[in-house]
Write a protein that holds these residues in place. Structure first.
Motif, PDB file in Angstrom:
ATOM      1  N   VAL A  49       0.846  -1.205   0.000  1.00 42.28           N
ATOM      2  CA  VAL A  49       0.000   0.000   0.000  1.00 42.28           C
ATOM      3  C   VAL A  49       0.879   1.252   0.000  1.00 42.28           C
ATOM      4  O   VAL A  49       0.632   2.204  -0.749  1.00 42.28           O
ATOM      5  CB  VAL A  49      -0.996  -0.025   1.189  1.00 42.28           C
ATOM      6  N   VAL A  50       1.925   1.261   0.816  1.00 45.71           N
ATOM      7  CA  VAL A  50       2.860   2.395   0.808  1.00 45.71           C
ATOM      8  C   VAL A  50       3.555   2.463  -0.555  1.00 45.71           C
ATOM      9  O   VAL A  50       3.697   3.537  -1.138  1.00 45.71           O
ATOM     10  CB  VAL A  50       3.893   2.281   1.957  1.00 45.71           C
ATOM     11  N   GLY A  51       3.940   1.302  -1.088  1.00 45.89           N
ATOM     12  CA  GLY A  51       4.628   1.247  -2.381  1.00 45.89           C
ATOM     13  C   GLY A  51       3.822   1.820  -3.529  1.00 45.89           C
ATOM     14  O   GLY A  51       4.374   2.452  -4.425  1.00 45.89           O
ATOM     15  N   ILE A  52       2.503   1.625  -3.504  1.00 49.25           N
ATOM     16  CA  ILE A  52       1.690   2.127  -4.629  1.00 49.25           C
ATOM     17  C   ILE A  52       1.188   3.557  -4.409  1.00 49.25           C
ATOM     18  O   ILE A  52       0.747   4.192  -5.351  1.00 49.25           O
ATOM     19  CB  ILE A  52       0.493   1.197  -4.988  1.00 49.25           C
ATOM     20  N   THR A  53       1.271   4.056  -3.153  1.00 50.80           N
ATOM     21  CA  THR A  53       0.777   5.424  -2.925  1.00 50.80           C
ATOM     22  C   THR A  53       1.913   6.440  -2.851  1.00 50.80           C
ATOM     23  O   THR A  53       1.682   7.626  -3.099  1.00 50.80           O
ATOM     24  CB  THR A  53      -0.062   5.513  -1.624  1.00 50.80           C
ATOM     25  N   ALA A  54       3.129   6.010  -2.504  1.00 52.76           N
ATOM     26  CA  ALA A  54       4.263   6.940  -2.449  1.00 52.76           C
ATOM     27  C   ALA A  54       4.592   7.399  -3.868  1.00 52.76           C
ATOM     28  O   ALA A  54       4.521   6.604  -4.809  1.00 52.76           O
ATOM     29  CB  ALA A  54       5.477   6.269  -1.810  1.00 52.76           C
ATOM     30  N   PRO A  55       4.964   8.669  -4.040  1.00 50.01           N
ATOM     31  CA  PRO A  55       5.210   9.174  -5.387  1.00 50.01           C
ATOM     32  C   PRO A  55       6.548   8.742  -5.985  1.00 50.01           C
ATOM     33  O   PRO A  55       6.808   8.993  -7.155  1.00 50.01           O
ATOM     34  CB  PRO A  55       5.174  10.694  -5.199  1.00 50.01           C
ATOM     35  N   ARG A  56       7.402   8.108  -5.176  1.00 54.83           N
ATOM     36  CA  ARG A  56       8.706   7.635  -5.666  1.00 54.83           C
ATOM     37  C   ARG A  56       8.878   6.174  -5.257  1.00 54.83           C
ATOM     38  O   ARG A  56       8.277   5.726  -4.279  1.00 54.83           O
ATOM     39  CB  ARG A  56       9.826   8.478  -5.040  1.00 54.83           C
ATOM     40  N   PRO A  57       9.719   5.410  -5.979  1.00 57.94           N
ATOM     41  CA  PRO A  57       9.957   4.012  -5.581  1.00 57.94           C
ATOM     42  C   PRO A  57      10.516   3.937  -4.158  1.00 57.94           C
ATOM     43  O   PRO A  57      11.309   4.788  -3.745  1.00 57.94           O
ATOM     44  CB  PRO A  57      10.998   3.523  -6.592  1.00 57.94           C
ATOM     45  N   VAL A  58      10.057   2.935  -3.410  1.00 56.85           N
ATOM     46  CA  VAL A  58      10.459   2.768  -2.012  1.00 56.85           C
ATOM     47  C   VAL A  58      11.252   1.476  -1.856  1.00 56.85           C
ATOM     48  O   VAL A  58      10.819   0.419  -2.315  1.00 56.85           O
ATOM     49  CB  VAL A  58       9.225   2.723  -1.079  1.00 56.85           C
ATOM     50  N   VAL A  59      12.427   1.573  -1.225  1.00 53.67           N
ATOM     51  CA  VAL A  59      13.238   0.394  -0.905  1.00 53.67           C
ATOM     52  C   VAL A  59      12.898   0.005   0.533  1.00 53.67           C
ATOM     53  O   VAL A  59      13.058   0.824   1.450  1.00 53.67           O
ATOM     54  CB  VAL A  59      14.754   0.714  -1.011  1.00 53.67           C
ATOM     55  N   PHE A  60      12.411  -1.213   0.728  1.00 48.88           N
ATOM     56  CA  PHE A  60      12.039  -1.658   2.077  1.00 48.88           C
ATOM     57  C   PHE A  60      13.074  -2.605   2.658  1.00 48.88           C
ATOM     58  O   PHE A  60      13.740  -3.347   1.931  1.00 48.88           O
ATOM     59  CB  PHE A  60      10.691  -2.402   2.052  1.00 48.88           C
ATOM     60  N   MET A  61      13.161  -2.589   3.970  1.00 54.72           N
ATOM     61  CA  MET A  61      13.923  -3.584   4.707  1.00 54.72           C
ATOM     62  C   MET A  61      12.875  -4.591   5.177  1.00 54.72           C
ATOM     63  O   MET A  61      11.843  -4.201   5.718  1.00 54.72           O
ATOM     64  CB  MET A  61      14.589  -2.891   5.913  1.00 54.72           C
ATOM     65  N   ALA A  62      13.117  -5.885   4.938  1.00 58.23           N
ATOM     66  CA  ALA A  62      12.127  -6.902   5.299  1.00 58.23           C
ATOM     67  C   ALA A  62      12.789  -8.028   6.078  1.00 58.23           C
ATOM     68  O   ALA A  62      13.978  -8.299   5.901  1.00 58.23           O
ATOM     69  CB  ALA A  62      11.481  -7.454   4.028  1.00 58.23           C
ATOM     70  N   LYS A  63      12.010  -8.682   6.917  1.00 54.71           N
ATOM     71  CA  LYS A  63      12.606  -9.750   7.736  1.00 54.71           C
ATOM     72  C   LYS A  63      13.192 -10.839   6.838  1.00 54.71           C
ATOM     73  O   LYS A  63      12.626 -11.191   5.806  1.00 54.71           O
ATOM     74  CB  LYS A  63      11.606 -10.305   8.744  1.00 54.71           C
ATOM     75  N   HIS A  78      13.720  -8.664  -6.242  1.00 58.85           N
ATOM     76  CA  HIS A  78      13.660  -7.863  -7.474  1.00 58.85           C
ATOM     77  C   HIS A  78      13.065  -6.474  -7.235  1.00 58.85           C
ATOM     78  O   HIS A  78      13.230  -5.579  -8.058  1.00 58.85           O
ATOM     79  CB  HIS A  78      12.871  -8.586  -8.566  1.00 58.85           C
ATOM     80  N   LEU A  79      12.360  -6.317  -6.107  1.00 57.83           N
ATOM     81  CA  LEU A  79      11.802  -5.007  -5.762  1.00 57.83           C
ATOM     82  C   LEU A  79      12.809  -4.183  -4.955  1.00 57.83           C
ATOM     83  O   LEU A  79      12.463  -3.164  -4.376  1.00 57.83           O
ATOM     84  CB  LEU A  79      10.496  -5.174  -4.970  1.00 57.83           C
ATOM     85  N   GLN A  80      14.055  -4.665  -4.906  1.00 56.02           N
ATOM     86  CA  GLN A  80      15.170  -3.990  -4.235  1.00 56.02           C
ATOM     87  C   GLN A  80      15.079  -4.003  -2.718  1.00 56.02           C
ATOM     88  O   GLN A  80      15.821  -3.290  -2.048  1.00 56.02           O
ATOM     89  CB  GLN A  80      15.321  -2.539  -4.723  1.00 56.02           C
ATOM     90  N   ALA A  81      14.137  -4.777  -2.161  1.00 57.52           N
ATOM     91  CA  ALA A  81      14.088  -4.898  -0.697  1.00 57.52           C
ATOM     92  C   ALA A  81      15.345  -5.638  -0.254  1.00 57.52           C
ATOM     93  O   ALA A  81      15.964  -6.346  -1.039  1.00 57.52           O
ATOM     94  CB  ALA A  81      12.842  -5.660  -0.269  1.00 57.52           C
ATOM     95  N   PHE A  82      15.717  -5.435   1.011  1.00 57.08           N
ATOM     96  CA  PHE A  82      16.877  -6.162   1.514  1.00 57.08           C
ATOM     97  C   PHE A  82      16.565  -6.742   2.887  1.00 57.08           C
ATOM     98  O   PHE A  82      15.709  -6.232   3.612  1.00 57.08           O
ATOM     99  CB  PHE A  82      18.130  -5.277   1.527  1.00 57.08           C
ATOM    100  N   PRO A  83      17.235  -7.838   3.245  1.00 56.01           N
ATOM    101  CA  PRO A  83      16.872  -8.552   4.473  1.00 56.01           C
ATOM    102  C   PRO A  83      17.478  -7.970   5.743  1.00 56.01           C
ATOM    103  O   PRO A  83      18.543  -7.355   5.711  1.00 56.01           O
ATOM    104  CB  PRO A  83      17.432  -9.962   4.227  1.00 56.01           C
TER     105      PRO A  83
END
Length: 193
Positions: A49-63, A78-83
């Motif tokens: 939801v944050v990814g589709i509403t933010a006006p710029r691409p978002v890099v997330f940190m995920a477990k 592939h979405l550039q998230a990192f662990p």
């Protein structure tokens, strides 16, 4: 078209008919430069939801565990998230987060570290304050408000940047910086609920 744009469009098509999303405060979002985007966490769908509403691409940190799931792991990579390894100080994740901000990208964080069971804002972990103090990124608070029930409205509110200059100048602790960020998220929840 990048994989990120493609995935963003697919997620938008999937979620928009189910949840009526109202996005507030996009004018507060910096058009360029490093942004530390800090949001409350109420549902597994918060990152998309944050990814589709933010006006710029978002890099997330995920477990880290999410990257071990066969299909999901490949997609989020592939979405550039990192662990990040939860429950311990993960130096590699801290370095990666700082480098994302230094590169002038948007780094998305859920400072509570886990979903809130009650919907109320929990205590923020010091990681958010660490990234805010160790970078020159603008810190944007975000509040996700809504029941995540089909055909009901979800509000995604982006607030003005959290003032960090004074905290950086006074060598505030990561905990103090996190509290400043959490209080801005709380303010958005209080104002827009």
């Amino acid at each position: 078209m990048t994989f990120y744009s493609f995935a963003r469009n697919v997620v938008k098509l999937a979620l928009k008919p189910i949840y009526r999303m109202e996005v507030i405060g996009l004018e507060h979002f910096p058009k360029e430069g490093g942004v530390l985007l800090c949001s409350n966490h109420i549902n597994n769908l918060d990152p998309p939801v944050v990814g589709i509403t933010a006006p710029r691409p978002v890099v997330f940190m995920a477990k880290k565990e999410l990257f071990e799931a066969p299909v999901l792991g490949k997609i989020i990579h592939h979405l550039q998230a990192f662990p990040v390894k939860r429950g311990m100080s993960d130096r590699e994740a801290l370095r990666k987060g700082l480098s994302v901000l230094k590169e002038g990208k948007v780094f998305g964080l859920f400072p509570e570290g886990t979903r809130s069971k009650t919907g109320e804002l929990g205590k923020g972990l010091t990681g958010a304050g660490f990234f805010a103090l160790r970078s020159n990124a603008k810190v944007i608070p975000c509040a996700i408000i809504g029941p995540y029930k089909p055909f009901r409205k979800i509000k995604v509110v982006y607030g003005p940047p959290v003032p960090m200059d004074e905290l950086r100048k006074n060598k505030a602790s990561a905990e103090e910086a996190t509290e400043a960020i959490m209080s801005q998220i709380q303010q958005l929840l209080h104002t827009y609920r």
